[in-house]
Design a protein around this motif. Structure first.
Motif, short mmCIF file in Angstrom:
data_model
loop_
_atom_site.label_atom_id
_atom_site.label_comp_id
_atom_site.label_asym_id
_atom_site.label_seq_id
_atom_site.Cartn_x
_atom_site.Cartn_y
_atom_site.Cartn_z
N HIS A 114 52.24 70.55 9.39
CA HIS A 114 52.69 70.28 10.75
C HIS A 114 54.20 70.35 10.93
O HIS A 114 54.68 70.43 12.06
N GLY A 115 54.98 70.29 9.86
CA GLY A 115 56.43 70.27 9.99
C GLY A 115 56.99 71.60 10.47
O GLY A 115 56.31 72.63 10.49
N ARG A 116 58.25 71.56 10.86
CA ARG A 116 58.93 72.77 11.32
C ARG A 116 59.07 73.75 10.15
O ARG A 116 59.60 73.40 9.10
N GLY A 117 58.59 74.98 10.35
CA GLY A 117 58.58 75.95 9.27
C GLY A 117 57.33 75.89 8.43
O GLY A 117 57.24 76.58 7.41
N GLY A 118 56.32 75.08 8.85
CA GLY A 118 55.10 74.94 8.09
C GLY A 118 54.01 75.90 8.54
O GLY A 118 54.24 76.87 9.28
N LEU A 119 52.80 75.63 8.10
CA LEU A 119 51.69 76.55 8.33
C LEU A 119 51.28 76.63 9.80
O LEU A 119 50.82 77.68 10.25
N ARG A 120 51.44 75.55 10.53
CA ARG A 120 51.16 75.63 11.97
C ARG A 120 52.12 76.59 12.67
O ARG A 120 51.75 77.27 13.63
#
Length: 772
Positions: free
Chosen positions: A186-192
């Motif tokens: 969920h973090g910025r730059g993550g899989l989402r």
């Protein structure tokens, strides 16, 4: 493989300790296993086949064939309105629930699914990955096609919703690239965010993600896969204690190499998302303007060869980057100063045609660099854009060793390269406090440049800083000043928090180290503040600021030849209280509140064990001790503690007095009470770093200074002080510095045994045992 229990056993065998599959191979194996079982299970449940009007489809990880361990199955039973669907659904879902398989399910017609997607962004994005598993393929294909068509038709009107959803997620999850324990999903730059790129491409607002982004996504997926296999639970936050095992499974050396790989991948995805969102916004006409009424963005000059084109900084039409070596830095400074992104095409053109800056840099390039470094908060995104496109490394080849380098200390919020940029941004707000703002900004950018090279980073950094300074074109005396700034950037905070700043020998040692240079002193003072502010929220407290400020004031007086202030004697109140305690034989307490902290004075009949008992009582009242000065007057011990409440208000002095009396009399079980309080607040640290002890000599008093570095925990000062008292040494003063979850505690100790090598070893063993 008939029952859901059989499915679970087969899944567990894939995840067992003797497994041979990792990463993508394991995800594909898990996907194949579940698809095969679900297809057979759906047939038994009555889903039927072609022409039956009923289909079982997958969304999420199973649909993308990226099923990671411990994932829920995201399934939709799609139908054409026929009767008896609820009975089929019950036969599908209940065996999975009974076997403990996580399930996110729904039963809908094509029309119902589309209506839900129109109102729910997550559903709309999930349908973009839809894949048929069993039943009537025409029903699943119709939902997939219409969902993608609806997304393409409506994505432009939902762009604001998409961006706001991402921002809320980023606020909760933080930045994957720079968190000590990142949220991979969920973090910025993550899989989402990688899925967000796919959604923008499906809407035909941007091109498909690049091969570099695909590799970064695969890296994060591999880490998430191994993290869940190791944890055996649906965990997406990569904790430090899991890092080494995950790294080993992926063929990496240790958790630090793993953190560096995660950071690099997340920065690649995060930068791609920034560029894609800007491109998507540019592709969407403003409200009230049709496709044919779209206005051409205005071009407003910002600097020579630099314009603001719409909301992005770009090159002017007549700019010649191949002939203008300073143009890159003018573009960067203009972007940072105005808080605007640099256009992707401009970055690409500069990367392809900007010339190498010759040594020494021309004055225009040096001025552009200083303008960029002094831009404040806008610096962060600009440096990130330059670094992602290779331009920052071209300016500073030394940057490679700190790029994506994880901090060794959990107190640090950022990776080392990001910390340097954040420090520079904080330093930009302090430039009016120094006479050489240019050296402050350069020192902030380079103060940790020596990390990642397995040597003293201050010394290595000083050599690298000299190399950069000469290349940039500083005068020789400025090269020496910048080198000193980097070499001594830890001198003030370490001395102020670990030594007695009122000791003349301490002051003289700092003055001598700086060669009596008051300009270097003021630069170090500002850099210490900027460095701490960029380290983390607890690294620059009011107490620490006051200690460093006092040390600087004393050093400045010594450099000017003024007499140093004498140590403050006990004031009248404390002398009178000491006399009363001596007469009554009972301890007493004074509590004085200040702006940033409080002073707690403990006066008691002079006897061994007072420091440890007083520290224990203060810990019971959630008071964090920063410093302790131990004196005596008229037969009474006068221990002055500088404290601040960990939360809430200061305790009542009467309650402190009552508990202190009981502790001194031995009627208060401090060890048991502190252990209970630690349990109430989550227990001792999990897998803490091993404590370490260093020794120094205090020339002015003849005392030995024991420095303890350890993981913080409730009651630590009490246990360590008790260990020192049991070792037969006298504590003259103590300094306690807490940064994040780590403490650096210094104790000046005296006694015949304090300076003896064998006795030091015994004291050290006792202190280390108390700190564990």
């Amino acid at each position: 493989m008939g029952t859901a229990d059989d499915l679970v056993r087969a899944r567990d065998r894939l995840l067992g300790p003797d497994r041979r599959l990792t990463g993508e191979a394991l995800r594909l194996a898990l996907s194949d296993l579940h698809e095969f079982w679900l297809a057979a299970h759906a047939a038994r449940a009555g889903v039927g086949g072609p022409g039956g009007g009923l289909a079982l489809v997958a969304v999420g990880g199973l649909a993308r064939r990226e099923l990671v361990p411990c994932s829920d199955l995201d399934l939709v039973l799609v139908h054409d309105g026929r009767r008896g669907v609820d009975e089929v659904a019950a036969r599908l879902w209940y065996p999975l629930w009974d076997a403990g398989v996580g399930l996110d399910h729904s039963v809908r017609t094509v029309g119902e699914a589309l209506r839900v997607a129109a109102d729910d962004l997550r559903t709309a994005l999930g349908l973009l990955d839809l894949r048929h598993l069993a039943g009537d393929p025409e029903v699943g294909a119709r939902l997939a096609a219409t969902a993608r068509q609806a997304w393409r038709a409506g994505a432009r009107t939902r762009l604001d919703e998409l961006v706001e959803s991402a921002r809320l997620r980023w606020a909760r999850g933080g930045e994957v690239a720079h968190r000590a324990e990142p949220d991979l999903q969920h973090g910025r730059g993550g899989l989402r965010d990688a899925a967000l790129l796919d959604a923008l491409a499906a809407a035909q607002l941007v091109d498909r993600a690049s091969a570099e982004v695909a590799r970064a996504r695969r890296t994060l997926l591999d880490v998430r896969t191994e993290l869940r296999r190791v944890a055996r639970r649906p965990r997406d936050v990569l904790r430090a204690q899991d890092g080494d095992e995950v790294a080993s499974a992926l063929g990496l050396a240790d958790r630090f190499e793993l953190a560096r790989a995660v950071s690099s991948a997340a920065r690649t995805i995060g930068y791609a998302v920034d560029v894609a969102l800007r491109a998507a916004r540019a592709a969407v006409p403003k409200r009230g303007l049709g496709v044919f009424g779209r206005r051409v963005p205005a071009r407003r000059p910002l600097d020579e060869g630099v314009v603001l084109h719409g909301s992005e900084v770009a090159l002017a039409r007549d700019a010649e980057p191949g002939r203008d070596p300073a143009l890159l830095l003018r573009v960067a400074a203009a972007a940072a100063r105005g808080g605007h992104p640099i256009a992707a095409g401009t970055l690409s053109r500069l990367a392809g045609s900007a010339p190498e800056l010759r040594r020494p840099w021309p004055p225009g390039a040096r001025d552009g660099l200083l303008a960029l470094l002094g831009s404040g908060g806008g610096l962060v995104d600009v440096v990130e854009a330059l670094d992602r496109t290779g331009l920052w490394g071209r300016l500073f080849p030394e940057w490679g060793a700190v790029r994506d380098l994880p901090p060794r200390d959990a107190a640090h919020t950022w990776t080392v390269d990001r910390h340097l940029v954040e420090t520079t941004a904080h330093a930009a707000r302090l430039v009016t406090r120094v006479s050489r703002p240019d050296l402050l900004l350069l020192g902030a950018l380079l103060h940790d440049i020596g990390k990642g090279r397995r040597q003293d980073h201050s010394e290595v950094g000083a050599a690298l800083a000299a190399q950069v300074a000469e290349r940039v074109g500083l005068w020789p005396e400025d090269v020496r000043a910048l080198t000193g700034l980097v070499r001594h950037h830890l001198l003030l905070p370490h001395t102020a928090t670990r030594r007695d700043v009122a000791d003349e020998a301490t002051v003289r040692r700092v003055v001598d180290a700086l060669g009596g240079d008051p300009v270097l002193l003021e630069l170090l003072h500002a850099l210490a503040e900027a460095d701490a502010l960029a380290t983390g929220p607890s690294a620059w407290t009011g107490w620490k600021a006051s200690l460093v400020g006092e040390l600087v004031a004393r050093c400045r007086a010594a450099m000017a030849g003024d007499p140093l202030p004498a140590p403050e004697p006990l004031d009248r109140r404390r002398r009178e209280l000491a006399a009363a305690v001596s007469a009554a034989g009972r301890p007493d307490v004074l509590v004085d509140a200040h702006d940033h902290a409080a002073t707690v004075t403990v006066v008691a009949p002079d006897r061994p064990g007072l420091l440890s008992r007083a520290a224990g009582v203060l810990a019971l009242h959630s008071l964090e001790v920063h410093a302790a000065v131990l004196r005596s007057h008229g037969g009474a011990a006068v221990d002055v503690f500088t404290v601040s409440p960990r939360f809430g208000a200061l305790p009542d002095a009467r309650l402190l007095r009552e508990r202190l009396c009981r502790a001194i009399d031995g009627a208060l079980p401090l060890a048991d009470l502190l252990a209970a309080r630690e349990r109430d607040y989550g227990g001792p640290p999990v897998d803490p770093p091993p404590p370490n002890v260093l020794w120094f000599d205090d020339e002015s008093t003849g005392a030995a200074v024991l420095e303890l570095r350890a993981a913080d925990r409730i009651g630590l000062l009490h246990r360590v002080a008790d260990a020192l008292e049991r070792s037969g040494v006298d504590v003259v003063w103590a300094r306690v510095s807490t940064v994040g979850s780590t403490v650096v505690d210094s104790f000046a100790i005296t006694g015949a045994t304090a300076l003896d090598g064998r006795a030091r070893a015994a004291v050290e063993r006792a202190v280390l045992a108390a700190a564990r």
